[in-house]
Write a protein that holds these residues in place. Structure first.
Motif, mmCIF file in Angstrom:
data_model
loop_
_atom_site.group_PDB
_atom_site.id
_atom_site.type_symbol
_atom_site.label_atom_id
_atom_site.label_comp_id
_atom_site.label_asym_id
_atom_site.label_seq_id
_atom_site.Cartn_x
_atom_site.Cartn_y
_atom_site.Cartn_z
ATOM 1 N N GLU A 99 0.833 -1.189 0.000
ATOM 2 C CA GLU A 99 0.000 0.000 0.000
ATOM 3 C C GLU A 99 0.878 1.253 0.000
ATOM 4 O OE1 GLU A 99 -3.319 0.274 -0.181
ATOM 5 O OE2 GLU A 99 -3.482 -1.905 -0.374
ATOM 6 N N PRO A 100 0.419 2.327 -0.670
ATOM 7 C CA PRO A 100 1.191 3.573 -0.610
ATOM 8 C C PRO A 100 1.432 4.010 0.827
ATOM 9 C CG PRO A 100 -0.546 3.725 -2.262
ATOM 10 C CD PRO A 100 -0.773 2.437 -1.516
ATOM 11 N N LYS A 101 2.603 4.554 1.071
ATOM 12 C CA LYS A 101 3.012 5.027 2.391
ATOM 13 C C LYS A 101 3.068 3.903 3.430
ATOM 14 C CE LYS A 101 1.290 9.718 1.643
ATOM 15 N NZ LYS A 101 0.426 10.818 2.165
ATOM 16 N N THR A 102 3.354 2.684 2.959
ATOM 17 C CA THR A 102 3.543 1.566 3.889
ATOM 18 C C THR A 102 4.727 1.874 4.795
ATOM 19 O OG1 THR A 102 2.659 -0.089 2.371
ATOM 20 C CG2 THR A 102 4.142 -0.891 4.082
ATOM 21 N N PRO A 103 4.576 1.718 6.115
ATOM 22 C CA PRO A 103 5.699 2.004 7.017
ATOM 23 C C PRO A 103 6.840 1.012 6.827
ATOM 24 C CG PRO A 103 3.869 1.023 8.212
ATOM 25 C CD PRO A 103 3.360 1.319 6.838
ATOM 26 N N SER A 104 7.995 1.342 7.376
ATOM 27 C CA SER A 104 9.170 0.478 7.219
ATOM 28 C C SER A 104 8.977 -0.875 7.889
ATOM 29 C CB SER A 104 10.412 1.167 7.799
ATOM 30 O OG SER A 104 10.697 2.351 7.115
ATOM 31 N N VAL A 105 8.222 -0.900 8.989
ATOM 32 C CA VAL A 105 7.964 -2.154 9.700
ATOM 33 C C VAL A 105 6.459 -2.385 9.729
ATOM 34 C CG1 VAL A 105 8.169 -3.401 11.883
ATOM 35 C CG2 VAL A 105 10.049 -1.957 11.091
ATOM 36 N N ILE A 106 6.036 -3.575 9.284
ATOM 37 C CA ILE A 106 4.613 -3.898 9.249
ATOM 38 C C ILE A 106 4.347 -5.202 10.001
ATOM 39 C CG2 ILE A 106 4.253 -2.699 7.061
ATOM 40 C CD1 ILE A 106 4.198 -5.476 5.705
ATOM 41 N N ASP A 107 3.141 -5.328 10.496
ATOM 42 C CA ASP A 107 2.669 -6.573 11.103
ATOM 43 C C ASP A 107 1.554 -7.118 10.231
ATOM 44 O OD1 ASP A 107 4.013 -6.815 13.882
ATOM 45 O OD2 ASP A 107 3.331 -4.731 13.828
ATOM 46 N N ASP A 108 1.711 -8.365 9.763
ATOM 47 C CA ASP A 108 0.651 -9.005 8.985
ATOM 48 C C ASP A 108 0.602 -10.484 9.324
ATOM 49 O OD1 ASP A 108 2.824 -10.144 7.663
ATOM 50 O OD2 ASP A 108 2.630 -8.869 5.891
ATOM 51 N N HIS A 109 -0.115 -11.262 8.493
ATOM 52 C CA HIS A 109 -0.301 -12.686 8.799
ATOM 53 C C HIS A 109 1.008 -13.468 8.742
ATOM 54 C CE1 HIS A 109 -0.422 -12.493 4.396
ATOM 55 N NE2 HIS A 109 -0.072 -13.763 4.390
ATOM 56 N N GLU A 110 2.046 -12.905 8.116
ATOM 57 C CA GLU A 110 3.328 -13.595 8.021
ATOM 58 C C GLU A 110 4.281 -13.209 9.141
ATOM 59 O OE1 GLU A 110 4.479 -12.628 3.968
ATOM 60 O OE2 GLU A 110 3.849 -14.632 3.347
ATOM 61 N N GLY A 111 3.870 -12.308 10.020
ATOM 62 C CA GLY A 111 4.711 -11.892 11.130
ATOM 63 C C GLY A 111 5.039 -10.414 11.050
ATOM 64 N N ARG A 112 6.186 -10.070 11.586
ATOM 65 C CA ARG A 112 6.621 -8.667 11.593
ATOM 66 C C ARG A 112 7.763 -8.522 10.593
ATOM 67 N NH1 ARG A 112 8.732 -4.472 15.577
ATOM 68 N NH2 ARG A 112 7.066 -2.916 15.495
ATOM 69 N N SER A 113 7.618 -7.576 9.671
ATOM 70 C CA SER A 113 8.550 -7.501 8.551
ATOM 71 C C SER A 113 9.090 -6.090 8.349
ATOM 72 C CB SER A 113 7.841 -7.934 7.249
ATOM 73 O OG SER A 113 7.227 -9.195 7.393
ATOM 74 N N LEU A 114 10.359 -6.026 7.923
ATOM 75 C CA LEU A 114 10.935 -4.790 7.431
ATOM 76 C C LEU A 114 10.634 -4.707 5.944
ATOM 77 C CD1 LEU A 114 12.861 -2.294 7.508
ATOM 78 C CD2 LEU A 114 14.739 -3.891 7.057
ATOM 79 N N GLY A 156 11.349 4.106 14.459
ATOM 80 C CA GLY A 156 12.777 3.891 14.351
ATOM 81 C C GLY A 156 13.344 3.217 15.579
ATOM 82 N N GLY A 157 14.669 3.214 15.683
ATOM 83 C CA GLY A 157 15.323 2.548 16.803
ATOM 84 C C GLY A 157 15.378 1.045 16.610
ATOM 85 N N GLU A 158 15.532 0.309 17.691
ATOM 86 C CA GLU A 158 15.608 -1.152 17.605
ATOM 87 C C GLU A 158 14.229 -1.740 17.330
ATOM 88 O OE1 GLU A 158 17.487 -2.741 21.067
ATOM 89 O OE2 GLU A 158 19.503 -2.237 20.346
ATOM 90 N N GLN A 159 14.171 -2.596 16.301
ATOM 91 C CA GLN A 159 12.927 -3.248 15.909
ATOM 92 C C GLN A 159 13.195 -4.744 15.766
ATOM 93 O OE1 GLN A 159 10.039 -1.592 15.526
ATOM 94 N NE2 GLN A 159 10.875 0.475 15.729
ATOM 95 N N VAL A 160 12.257 -5.555 16.206
ATOM 96 C CA VAL A 160 12.382 -7.009 16.080
ATOM 97 C C VAL A 160 11.522 -7.464 14.908
ATOM 98 C CG1 VAL A 160 12.047 -9.242 17.202
ATOM 99 C CG2 VAL A 160 12.822 -7.266 18.550
ATOM 100 N N VAL A 161 12.131 -8.137 13.922
ATOM 101 C CA VAL A 161 11.411 -8.563 12.726
ATOM 102 C C VAL A 161 11.649 -10.040 12.449
ATOM 103 C CG1 VAL A 161 11.473 -6.251 11.705
ATOM 104 C CG2 VAL A 161 13.307 -7.877 11.189
ATOM 105 N N ASP A 162 10.724 -10.633 11.693
ATOM 106 C CA ASP A 162 10.813 -12.045 11.312
ATOM 107 C C ASP A 162 11.313 -12.229 9.884
ATOM 108 O OD1 ASP A 162 9.394 -13.112 13.741
ATOM 109 O OD2 ASP A 162 7.787 -11.881 12.907
ATOM 110 N N ARG A 163 11.143 -11.190 9.072
ATOM 111 C CA ARG A 163 11.559 -11.276 7.674
ATOM 112 C C ARG A 163 11.792 -9.876 7.115
ATOM 113 N NH1 ARG A 163 7.767 -15.054 5.308
ATOM 114 N NH2 ARG A 163 7.572 -15.731 7.463
#
Length: 217
Positions: A146-161, A190-197
């Motif tokens: 989606e336009p203006k998608t943030p750098s880190v998203i949460d969806d059905h696949e987990g948390r992603s950069l 920003g700062g420390e972010q925990v991601v799965d993919r």
């Protein structure tokens, strides 16, 4: 106003952090021009770089040309008022140099694949690093965001950069476990972010995947 009642917008520590980031970006812009002249991209000696600027290159060139034209036109309009002409000329030249530096930063700050792992970048100060111990798999995956998608998203696949270009990514990096990366800016974005993919765009997806296979098979 007591510290307990300060809002995030008036917190001196946030102000200092924003100023520090702004100064850091300025340094990157000017360093990128120097590196472009010297043809020395930001990457380890053993790493391969992969660009992501093809879709935005024309737009950046247009902005640079328009900035140059704007400097000349405004200078012609105000040339008789020296007190106004000088500051506008300084500001205009700074803007032109800044846009040229932004283009150079896109060229000199590629994604990299090397013995240290994968580095995901953008044209400014994003530099997210994961080691090979963090990586489970890397493969092609075209996604529209989606336009203006943030750098880190949460969806059905987990948390992603998400490092998209024109709202698109074409490579997926699946991590072994939730992994901490550091993003520019202040929390929560920003700062420390925990991601799965990680989802990223590169102009050279095949070359990127070939380089990854040299390290994880």
């Amino acid at each position: 106003m007591s510290p307990a009642t300060q809002t995030p917008q008036t917190d001196p520590s946030r102000t200092r952090a924003l100023l520090a980031r702004g100064m850091g970006i300025e340094k990157i812009i000017y360093a990128a021009i120097g590196r472009a002249i010297a043809r020395r991209p930001w990457k380890a000696r053993d790493a391969k770089g992969f660009h992501y600027h093809a879709q935005s290159f024309a737009a950046l060139i247009i902005f640079i040309v328009l900035s140059a034209v704007e400097v000349v036109v405004i200078d012609l309009i105000v040339h008789q008022w020296l007190w106004l002409r000088i500051p506008l000329l300084i500001f205009g030249v700074w803007g032109l140099v800044w846009m040229a530096g932004l283009l150079c930063a896109h060229l000199m700050r590629p994604h990299t694949v090397g013995t240290e792992g994968i580095r995901v970048r953008n044209g400014l100060d994003l530099d997210a690093h994961v080691t090979w111990d963090d990586v489970y798999s890397v493969g092609p995956k075209n996604r529209n965001h989606e336009p203006k998608t943030p750098s880190v998203i949460d969806d059905h696949e987990g948390r992603s950069l998400v490092m998209s270009i024109t709202d698109q990514t074409n490579v997926e990096v699946v991590l072994e476990r939730p992994t901490t990366i550091t993003l520019p800016g202040l929390p929560p974005k920003g700062g420390e972010q925990v991601v799965d993919r990680i989802y990223l765009w590169t102009d050279e997806p095949k070359g990127f995947l070939d380089a990854v296979r040299e390290h994880i098979g």
